[in-house]
Design a protein around this motif. Structure first.
Motif, PDB file in Angstrom:
ATOM      1  N   LEU A  73       0.924  -1.355  -0.161  1.00 51.84           N
ATOM      2  CA  LEU A  73      -0.023   0.116  -0.078  1.00 51.84           C
ATOM      3  C   LEU A  73       0.753   1.277   0.003  1.00 51.84           C
ATOM      4  N   TRP A  76      -1.562   7.043  -1.531  1.00 55.33           N
ATOM      5  CA  TRP A  76      -2.622   6.912  -2.373  1.00 55.33           C
ATOM      6  C   TRP A  76      -3.789   6.137  -1.951  1.00 55.33           C
ATOM      7  N   ASP A  77      -3.370   4.892  -1.622  1.00 58.47           N
ATOM      8  CA  ASP A  77      -4.425   3.909  -1.269  1.00 58.47           C
ATOM      9  C   ASP A  77      -4.789   4.034   0.042  1.00 58.47           C
ATOM     10  N   TRP A  80      -7.644   6.830   0.253  1.00 59.82           N
ATOM     11  CA  TRP A  80      -8.657   6.306  -0.535  1.00 59.82           C
ATOM     12  C   TRP A  80      -9.455   5.551   0.616  1.00 59.82           C
ATOM     13  N   PHE A  81      -8.380   4.833   1.135  1.00 55.20           N
ATOM     14  CA  PHE A  81      -9.332   3.911   2.376  1.00 55.20           C
ATOM     15  C   PHE A  81      -9.772   4.736   3.501  1.00 55.20           C
ATOM     16  N   LYS A 221      -4.264  -5.591  -1.854  1.00 49.20           N
ATOM     17  CA  LYS A 221      -4.094  -4.752  -3.014  1.00 49.20           C
ATOM     18  C   LYS A 221      -5.301  -4.446  -4.111  1.00 49.20           C
ATOM     19  N   SER A 224      -7.842  -2.470  -2.459  1.00 48.85           N
ATOM     20  CA  SER A 224      -7.862  -1.058  -2.404  1.00 48.85           C
ATOM     21  C   SER A 224      -8.009  -0.485  -3.810  1.00 48.85           C
ATOM     22  N   GLN A 225      -7.841  -1.093  -4.773  1.00 48.16           N
ATOM     23  CA  GLN A 225      -8.185  -0.995  -6.051  1.00 48.16           C
ATOM     24  C   GLN A 225      -9.525  -0.640  -6.422  1.00 48.16           C
ATOM     25  N   TRP A 228     -10.877   2.580  -4.160  1.00 52.03           N
ATOM     26  CA  TRP A 228     -10.611   3.914  -4.656  1.00 52.03           C
ATOM     27  C   TRP A 228     -11.314   4.262  -5.926  1.00 52.03           C
ATOM     28  N   THR A 289       1.763  -1.277   4.721  1.00 50.79           N
ATOM     29  CA  THR A 289       2.331   0.011   3.890  1.00 50.79           C
ATOM     30  C   THR A 289       3.836   0.282   3.688  1.00 50.79           C
TER      31      THR A 289
END
Length: 590
Positions: A73, A76-77, A80-81, A221, A224-225, A228, A289
């Motif tokens: 992560l 950016w991740d 948005w999280f 991951k 996360s995609q 966002w 992270t």
């Protein structure tokens, strides 16, 4: 050899034996358990005074998971999280509920008050998560600074928060789905003759919890995609809600602005704090992270600043569209647009709310499972739930545990019952976090003298006691002012005393809370004040839950954690270590 390794890998993770749940010596037999119970007083004292360390949390404790989580992560991740974990049921449901019942148009002030308190807590979380980047979040931080017992209290409330929070959002998800289908908010629930508050069964909430948990277990991951992208679509809907709300605004709906007085504003602030509660999930992502010292401050502080502004604008647009007495507590924005003639807009709002609540459930599944994983690593709950899957790099068992419990509650309980209980639990943990930060800055074992420890303890007690006094006086005499002439100066004396008479023992290596001790002390005061603004019923539920937690700790937790701390348990062997041993034996031959 490869087939053998794969077979072992599967067998080693998908297992379920007594040793996986109770590897400690205290639970080897009934005789051992009875002997452990006889030492409860000694063991409780040991756990009360024991402190973990940064190195222990980052090293030995993490080994309990057998496999590492994947560092995948970025800032950016995390940003948005933060966005996806917060904007959901809180703003879309609790805004209408609290504007209708307690605050009226002044609901915007409630969001300002709770937003300030949340931002103070964010500062504390950020410093800890940068220096101790593990999945345990506040549980790990409290183990280091306030000890094992304080961490257990946090652990119990964190698990309660994760379960109840997911259940509350899942219930709200069903309400907005009904609105999207142009039906009443309770039409998709099963009506029964059970007691009020538990008589509307919600199978759809169970289904959405299962779906989001499955996505979270597959890959961090990829989750996360998905998050966002969904959050970006959700942001477009939010912008529409704000602009559309102001376009159809009628300022006469803002009168009376304070229908229930200032007391109603703070009572609502304590409940809508739930809308900010998801940000602590970001701290649990620290272990995954890539660059925690840079990414976590950007993700936490950046997302929370934007979210606070959005909440205030959305609350104001709702209050101007519809008179507070006419606001629908279950699907406020959809019904408000329908009332001003934009019937088509209710579908956009309902769809956006569903997307928002879906991402909240998704990030909640990630964060709650990671809290649970680190709690299980310390053996507060069985270490079976600490296991990380070797291929996905996610804590599958912990995710299943939290989701199953949340689904059971969501099936029966209404949102208003869940939200008040959740707010007490969340505010209590954040108060403890601010206290722990002051301890971290001003006390260090082997460095601080006994005199410094005594001064710090005295001033901290004064800060907490004066804050409790302020909250109690507000609850008993909401229109009084004499009591504040005593409690507020005492709070200032306690904070100033730490600044002047207790030397700082630790300086943050990368990022630290500014204006210490004032900001953490203010965080303690605001969290306790908001707790005092909740009704007695919420504290009764909180007290019952706390009693159950303490009974669990005395009969199980204290013995499991004692054995863990003193090495009296069967230590796990990582999959990689066993595979290497198999290779070595194969090379040596029969």
């Amino acid at each position: 050899m490869e087939e053998s390794a794969d077979e072992f890998q599967t067998r080693s993770y998908w297992r379920c034996s007594k040793k996986d749940f109770f590897p400690e010596k205290s639970f080897e037999s009934w005789a051992a358990y009875k002997a452990a119970l006889g030492q409860t007083h000694h063991r409780f004292k040991d756990r009360l005074l024991c402190r973990s360390s940064d190195a222990t949390e980052l090293g030995e404790v993490r080994k309990q998971s057998e496999n590492d989580m994947k560092r995948c992560l970025s800032w950016w991740d995390l940003t948005w999280f933060g966005f996806g974990s917060v904007i959901g049921a809180g703003i879309f449901v609790l805004t209408g509920q609290e504007a209708h019942d307690h605050a009226g148009p002044a609901i915007i002030l409630s969001y300002v008050a709770s937003g300030i308190s949340a931002m103070l807590s964010v500062f504390c979380y950020t410093e800890f998560s940068v220096e101790i980047p593990v999945a345990g979040g506040s549980f790990a931080y409290l183990r280091v600074e306030l000890g094992d017992f304080a961490a257990f209290i946090a652990a119990a409330n964190l698990i309660l928060e994760g379960i109840v929070g997911k259940a509350a959002v899942a219930r709200a998800w069903t309400s907005y789905l009904a609105t999207l289908l142009n039906r009443s908010s309770n039409s998709l629930r099963i009506h029964t003759h059970l007691d009020k508050g538990f008589n509307l069964l919600d199978p759809i909430a169970v289904i959405i919890l299962a779906v989001t948990a499955t996505i979270a277990m597959i890959s961090t991951k990829r989750t996360s995609q998905f998050n966002w992208i969904a959050s970006a679509v959700h942001l477009v809907v939010i912008v529409f809600v704000i602009i559309g709300g102001f376009a159809r605004a009628n300022t006469t709906n803002l009168k009376p602005f304070l229908p229930h007085g200032v007391q109603g504003v703070f009572q609502a602030a304590a409940i809508v704090y739930f809308a900010y509660g998801g940000y602590d999930n970001i701290a649990t992502m620290a272990e995954e992270t890539r660059n925690p010292s840079r990414d976590i401050p950007l993700g936490l502080l950046g997302s929370m600043s934007i979210i606070t502004v959005i909440y205030c604008l959305m609350a104001l647009s709702l209050s101007m569209m519809q008179k507070y007495t006419d606001i629908d507590p279950n699907a406020a924005y959809s019904v408000a647009f329908k009332s001003v003639g934009w019937t088509w807009a209710q579908y956009i709002v309902a769809l956006g709310a569903l997307k928002g609540m879906t991402t909240v459930l998704l990030v909640g599944a990630l964060g709650g499972a990671r809290y649970t994983t680190h709690i299980a690593r310390s053996h507060v709950i069985p270490p079976f739930f600490a296991l990380v899957h070797p291929k996905t790099g996610t804590p599958v068992y912990a995710t299943i545990l939290i989701t199953f419990c949340a689904a059971c509650i969501a099936f029966f309980s209404n949102l208003d019952i869940l939200a008040t209980l959740l707010s007490v639990s969340t505010l209590f943990i954040f108060m403890m976090m601010a206290t722990a930060l002051l301890v971290r800055r001003y006390y260090m074992r082997g460095v601080s003298t006994r005199s410094h420890l005594l001064k710090l303890s005295s001033f901290l007690l004064l800060i907490i006691a004066s804050s409790l006094g302020t909250a109690a006086y507000w609850g008993l005499r909401p229109h009084g002012w004499i009591g504040y002439l005593i409690t507020i100066p005492l709070w200032m004396v306690g904070t100033l005393g730490i600044q002047l008479f207790v030397p700082q023992c630790r300086t943050p290596k990368v990022w630290g809370v500014p204006l210490v001790p004032w900001l953490p002390s203010l965080s303690i005061a605001t969290n306790l004040f908001l707790m005092g603004s909740l009704g007695a019923e919420a504290f009764i539920r909180f007290g019952i839950c706390t009693l159950i937690m303490l009974l669990y700790y005395l009969f199980f937790g204290v013995h499991a954690t004692y054995d863990m701390a003193h090495g009296q348990y069967e230590k796990p062997t990582s999959v990689e270590a066993v595979k290497n041993e198999d290779v070595k034996k194969a090379a040596e031959g029969p």
